[in-house]
Structures are given as C-alpha cells and as structure tokens.
Design a protein around this motif. Structure first.
Motif, PDB file in Angstrom:
ATOM      1  N   PHE B 109       0.757  -1.194  -0.116  1.00 46.13           N
ATOM      2  CA  PHE B 109       0.008   0.020   0.019  1.00 46.13           C
ATOM      3  C   PHE B 109       0.742   1.402   0.024  1.00 46.13           C
ATOM      4  O   PHE B 109       1.940   1.350   0.540  1.00 46.13           O
ATOM      5  N   GLU B 110       0.297   2.251  -0.734  1.00 47.26           N
ATOM      6  CA  GLU B 110       1.019   3.530  -0.575  1.00 47.26           C
ATOM      7  C   GLU B 110       0.984   4.024   1.164  1.00 47.26           C
ATOM      8  O   GLU B 110      -0.170   3.803   1.423  1.00 47.26           O
ATOM      9  N   LEU B 115      -2.741   4.711   5.675  1.00 52.48           N
ATOM     10  CA  LEU B 115      -2.674   5.512   6.908  1.00 52.48           C
ATOM     11  C   LEU B 115      -4.332   6.291   6.934  1.00 52.48           C
ATOM     12  O   LEU B 115      -4.821   6.160   7.680  1.00 52.48           O
ATOM     13  N   TYR B 116      -4.692   6.615   5.775  1.00 53.65           N
ATOM     14  CA  TYR B 116      -6.093   7.152   5.587  1.00 53.65           C
ATOM     15  C   TYR B 116      -7.126   5.970   5.945  1.00 53.65           C
ATOM     16  O   TYR B 116      -7.996   6.121   6.528  1.00 53.65           O
ATOM     17  N   LYS B 117      -6.663   4.696   5.267  1.00 51.68           N
ATOM     18  CA  LYS B 117      -7.629   3.525   5.612  1.00 51.68           C
ATOM     19  C   LYS B 117      -7.427   3.298   7.069  1.00 51.68           C
ATOM     20  O   LYS B 117      -8.566   3.000   7.815  1.00 51.68           O
ATOM     21  N   ALA B 118      -6.390   3.549   7.628  1.00 51.88           N
ATOM     22  CA  ALA B 118      -6.550   3.256   9.161  1.00 51.88           C
ATOM     23  C   ALA B 118      -7.401   4.487   9.980  1.00 51.88           C
ATOM     24  O   ALA B 118      -7.995   3.886  11.070  1.00 51.88           O
ATOM     25  N   ILE B 119      -7.248   5.417   9.562  1.00 50.73           N
ATOM     26  CA  ILE B 119      -8.231   6.440  10.189  1.00 50.73           C
ATOM     27  C   ILE B 119      -9.691   6.105   9.848  1.00 50.73           C
ATOM     28  O   ILE B 119     -10.334   6.305  10.794  1.00 50.73           O
ATOM     29  N   GLU B 120      -9.983   5.626   8.740  1.00 51.18           N
ATOM     30  CA  GLU B 120     -11.319   5.259   8.594  1.00 51.18           C
ATOM     31  C   GLU B 120     -11.873   3.921   9.194  1.00 51.18           C
ATOM     32  O   GLU B 120     -13.069   4.015   9.685  1.00 51.18           O
ATOM     33  N   LYS B 121     -10.748   3.422   9.618  1.00 50.07           N
ATOM     34  CA  LYS B 121     -11.128   2.326  10.587  1.00 50.07           C
ATOM     35  C   LYS B 121     -11.274   2.565  12.065  1.00 50.07           C
ATOM     36  O   LYS B 121     -11.383   1.489  12.925  1.00 50.07           O
ATOM     37  N   LEU B 122     -10.806   3.694  12.483  1.00 50.47           N
ATOM     38  CA  LEU B 122     -10.812   4.080  13.779  1.00 50.47           C
ATOM     39  C   LEU B 122     -12.447   4.077  14.131  1.00 50.47           C
ATOM     40  O   LEU B 122     -13.352   4.230  13.394  1.00 50.47           O
ATOM     41  N   ASP B 123     -12.643   3.517  15.434  1.00 48.60           N
ATOM     42  CA  ASP B 123     -14.125   3.606  15.704  1.00 48.60           C
ATOM     43  C   ASP B 123     -14.670   5.208  15.574  1.00 48.60           C
ATOM     44  O   ASP B 123     -13.812   6.009  15.823  1.00 48.60           O
ATOM     45  N   ASP B 124     -15.681   5.419  15.428  1.00 48.71           N
ATOM     46  CA  ASP B 124     -16.305   6.499  15.466  1.00 48.71           C
ATOM     47  C   ASP B 124     -16.279   7.576  16.444  1.00 48.71           C
ATOM     48  O   ASP B 124     -15.648   8.858  16.253  1.00 48.71           O
ATOM     49  N   ILE B 125     -16.166   6.944  17.860  1.00 44.11           N
ATOM     50  CA  ILE B 125     -15.691   7.711  18.932  1.00 44.11           C
ATOM     51  C   ILE B 125     -14.577   8.396  18.732  1.00 44.11           C
ATOM     52  O   ILE B 125     -14.277   9.324  19.540  1.00 44.11           O
ATOM     53  N   ASN B 126     -13.552   7.455  18.328  1.00 43.52           N
ATOM     54  CA  ASN B 126     -12.139   8.124  18.173  1.00 43.52           C
ATOM     55  C   ASN B 126     -11.944   8.984  16.803  1.00 43.52           C
ATOM     56  O   ASN B 126     -11.340   9.975  16.810  1.00 43.52           O
ATOM     57  N   ARG B 127     -12.736   8.357  15.759  1.00 42.67           N
ATOM     58  CA  ARG B 127     -12.392   9.173  14.557  1.00 42.67           C
ATOM     59  C   ARG B 127     -12.896  10.573  14.335  1.00 42.67           C
ATOM     60  O   ARG B 127     -12.386  11.375  13.984  1.00 42.67           O
ATOM     61  N   ILE B 128     -14.188  10.721  14.935  1.00 45.34           N
ATOM     62  CA  ILE B 128     -14.801  12.023  14.676  1.00 45.34           C
ATOM     63  C   ILE B 128     -13.888  13.136  15.297  1.00 45.34           C
ATOM     64  O   ILE B 128     -13.682  14.228  14.913  1.00 45.34           O
ATOM     65  N   LYS B 164      -3.420   4.939  18.516  1.00 43.51           N
ATOM     66  CA  LYS B 164      -3.394   3.938  17.690  1.00 43.51           C
ATOM     67  C   LYS B 164      -2.955   4.417  16.517  1.00 43.51           C
ATOM     68  O   LYS B 164      -2.210   3.617  15.524  1.00 43.51           O
ATOM     69  N   LEU B 165      -3.171   5.580  15.966  1.00 45.45           N
ATOM     70  CA  LEU B 165      -2.848   6.181  14.542  1.00 45.45           C
ATOM     71  C   LEU B 165      -0.991   6.262  14.664  1.00 45.45           C
ATOM     72  O   LEU B 165      -0.465   6.032  13.579  1.00 45.45           O
ATOM     73  N   ARG B 166      -0.726   6.642  15.507  1.00 47.07           N
ATOM     74  CA  ARG B 166       0.962   7.070  15.775  1.00 47.07           C
ATOM     75  C   ARG B 166       1.542   5.926  15.616  1.00 47.07           C
ATOM     76  O   ARG B 166       2.692   5.446  15.094  1.00 47.07           O
ATOM     77  N   ARG B 167       0.922   4.593  16.325  1.00 46.10           N
ATOM     78  CA  ARG B 167       1.547   3.239  16.521  1.00 46.10           C
ATOM     79  C   ARG B 167       1.558   2.659  15.066  1.00 46.10           C
ATOM     80  O   ARG B 167       2.564   2.220  14.415  1.00 46.10           O
ATOM     81  N   TYR B 168       0.601   3.187  14.335  1.00 47.04           N
ATOM     82  CA  TYR B 168       0.354   2.871  12.919  1.00 47.04           C
ATOM     83  C   TYR B 168       1.367   3.615  12.121  1.00 47.04           C
ATOM     84  O   TYR B 168       2.029   3.089  11.285  1.00 47.04           O
ATOM     85  N   ILE B 169       1.655   4.750  12.297  1.00 45.03           N
ATOM     86  CA  ILE B 169       2.692   5.453  11.665  1.00 45.03           C
ATOM     87  C   ILE B 169       4.223   5.078  11.767  1.00 45.03           C
ATOM     88  O   ILE B 169       4.850   4.726  11.016  1.00 45.03           O
ATOM     89  N   GLU B 170       4.314   4.574  13.020  1.00 44.30           N
ATOM     90  CA  GLU B 170       5.677   4.126  13.427  1.00 44.30           C
ATOM     91  C   GLU B 170       5.850   2.559  12.742  1.00 44.30           C
ATOM     92  O   GLU B 170       7.019   2.627  12.089  1.00 44.30           O
ATOM     93  N   LEU B 171       4.889   2.030  12.708  1.00 44.76           N
ATOM     94  CA  LEU B 171       4.755   0.755  11.809  1.00 44.76           C
ATOM     95  C   LEU B 171       5.437   0.930  10.225  1.00 44.76           C
ATOM     96  O   LEU B 171       6.030   0.222   9.765  1.00 44.76           O
TER      97      LEU B 171
END
Lengths: 151, 180
Positions: B109-110, B115-128, B164-171
C-alpha cells in the motif's frame, strides 16, 4: 517527533478527502435548486391567499346574502353582467401577477370569481369552503369558509 | 466579517449565503467525507446542512461562535445519513489486531492510502474527534461543544485515537526503513 506525526495525520486527512471538494459546485447547485423550489412552493400559497381574500372582498360588495326569490333573480341578473371567466392582474407583494378566474355561482345564491387552478370550493354542510389545491409543506392548513347567518 | 454575513443571511440575503457556502463548504465536504467515508454521502450531508442553516439561521444567536453550531449540524447530518444507509462500519480494532495481511502485503500500500484507511477504520468515537482536530483544527473545548460531550471524554477519545494512529505511523515508518 509527535509534531511530525500530527502533521502526517493532517496531510493524510486532506489528501484522502480531496475528491469530496470536487463536488462543491454540484452541491451548491442542488442547494440553490432546493431553496428556489421551496420558495416557489411557498410563495404562491401566500400570494393566492391574498388573491383569494381580495376577490372575495370585492365580490362581497355585491353579495346577495338572503336566499330569497328576489335574491335569486338579482343574482342571476348580476351574473349576466359578469363574464364567465377573465384574467385579472393584481399587484401582490410588489409584483404584478396575472390570474385567470372563473365565475362561480354558489348554492347560497351569490357569485364569486375563483382561481380554479389554485383553489377549489366545496359546499360542506351548507357552507362554502375554499381551500388551496396545493398545500405547502410545513405550513398550516389554510381555508376560507363562507356561511349565511340569520339575523 | 462572519457576523456581518450571518446578519445578512438572517435578513434573507442570498448573496451572503453564497459567501458563507464559499467559505465553509470545502472544509465541510472534507469533514463529512472523513466521517461518512463516502463522497456522495458527504455531498448529501453538506447539502442538507446548508439547507438547515439557511432555514434555521433566524434561531442562531449572532453573538455566539458560528462554527461549532455549523459543525454540530453537519455531524448530525452525517450520522443521520450513515444510519439511514446503515453504513456504520464496526471497529475491529484495526491497530491492536495487527495490520491486514502479511508483512509483505503491508508494504504494497501507499503510505498515505494506508494511513487514511487506518483513520477510516478507527471507531467513530475516536475518529470523529480526530477528524475535527486534524482536518478542521478545532480545539478540544470546541470539539466537546460540537459533539456535546464532556471535555475529558474528548481528551480521552483523542488520546486513544492518536495513540492507535501513531503506532500505525511508526509501523509504516519502520516498514519504509526496512524497504528503503
């Protein structure tokens, strides 16, 4: 480091939502259409209400309230003075509007010009009830009742 | 400037409404898309939001800040559209359960797309809250106002979402290094 990650989240969100921005003009056109349509729906009702009362007020001057033989004859005579239908122009809310109206003879022996395109007149329990044919959403029902009251 | 525009709209000035649209529509479309995950749903939400604003602007207290009011309407519209279309995607704890596919797949993946997909997959309560913070730059207080929730709840939801996002960015960064 954290700032850099925050920056990345910002960038990603902007990049990921770029395609939605392309819909800006389309959405605006839809909004304009919806608002114009709703105004068109509402304004005629308002205007016609004025028209309705205007016409009735004019006709009331010559109205024949008593359901008598004299009244019937007089109504018939007066009716002959009036054309079956005509186009009137009224200045409503600052705008001239032409409306075709038809002569109606009420069972209560009076005559009235009615815009049949916009209104209907029903005789309910001996009373004439004029109601708009098109009812605008979110507006209360509007009607006008004409009845004879004995002294 | 904003107050003047709002006053004019309250007086029925359509040009002022067009200016407001010009100023707010892009961010609104982006935010709605990030929330609904669909550009057409976003368009619907923004359309309904502006129509509601136009119809209800008379009830808005001109001395208050407009943006939180506007975004509360927008988010309600997004939720309404999501619920109407039953497009709520359950959170399967994307980050905690690991990235999709094997390591090799991961790097196909690009980075941005992932990362955008990771944001999309966040739970609504975290994502919004994340969307409101990073896309719109709202403060935590403003987010609390928009979502009508407690400030501490906003802080906690932002913290978890960011974590969650930062961990993903680190990965991702680790992955880039491996493949660099």
């Amino acid at each position: 480091m954290d700032d850099m990650k925050d920056k990345k989240i910002e960038e990603v969100l902007l990049k990921g939502t770029d395609e939605a921005v392309e819909l800006k003009d389309m959405v605006w056109k839809n909004i304009e259409n919806r608002l114009n349509l709703e105004e068109r729906k509402v304004i005629p009702i308002k205007r016609r209400s004025f028209l309705k009362y205007g016409i009735v007020a004019a006709v009331l001057v010559i109205i024949l309230l008593a359901n008598t033989r004299y009244g019937s004859a007089a109504a018939d005579k007066i009716r002959k003075l009036f054309v079956p239908n005509k186009t009137i122009e009224q200045n409503l809310e600052g705008t001239g509007e032409k409306t075709k109206v038809d002569l109606e003879i009420s069972p209560m022996k009076y005559i009235i010009y009615l815009d049949k395109e916009m209104y209907k007149m029903d005789n309910i329990d001996g009373k004439d009830v004029i109601t708009p044919k098109n009812v605008a959403q979110n507006l209360p029902e509007v009607s006008m009742t004409i009845e004879q009251v004995l002294d | 400037m904003e107050k003047n525009i709002l006053l004019k709209i309250q007086q029925g000035d359509k040009n002022a409404f067009a200016k407001l649209y010009d100023e707010y529509s892009e961010s609104a479309l982006r935010t709605a898309m990030a929330i609904t995950k669909d550009k057409m749903y976003a368009a619907d939400a923004v359309q309904e939001t502006f129509i509601r604003v136009y119809k209800n602007i008379g009830e808005f207290d001109i001395n208050r800040t407009f943006e939180p009011w506007f975004y509360r309407i927008l988010i309600n519209e997004c939720n309404r559209i999501l619920s109407r279309n039953s497009k709520t995607i359950p959170m399967d704890d994307f980050i905690e359960s690991g990235l999709p596919g094997c390591d090799e797949d991961r790097y196909r993946f690009e980075e941005y797309e992932s990362l955008y997909k990771a944001i999309e997959k966040l739970d609504d309560i975290n994502r919004i809250p994340i969307v409101l913070k990073y896309l719109k730059g709202f403060s935590e207080g403003e987010i609390a106002q928009i979502l009508e929730i407690n400030l501490n709840t906003v802080k906690s939801r932002l913290f978890k979402g960011r974590q969650k996002l930062r961990r993903y960015i680190e990965l991702l960064e680790g992955g880039s290094e491996h493949h660099g």
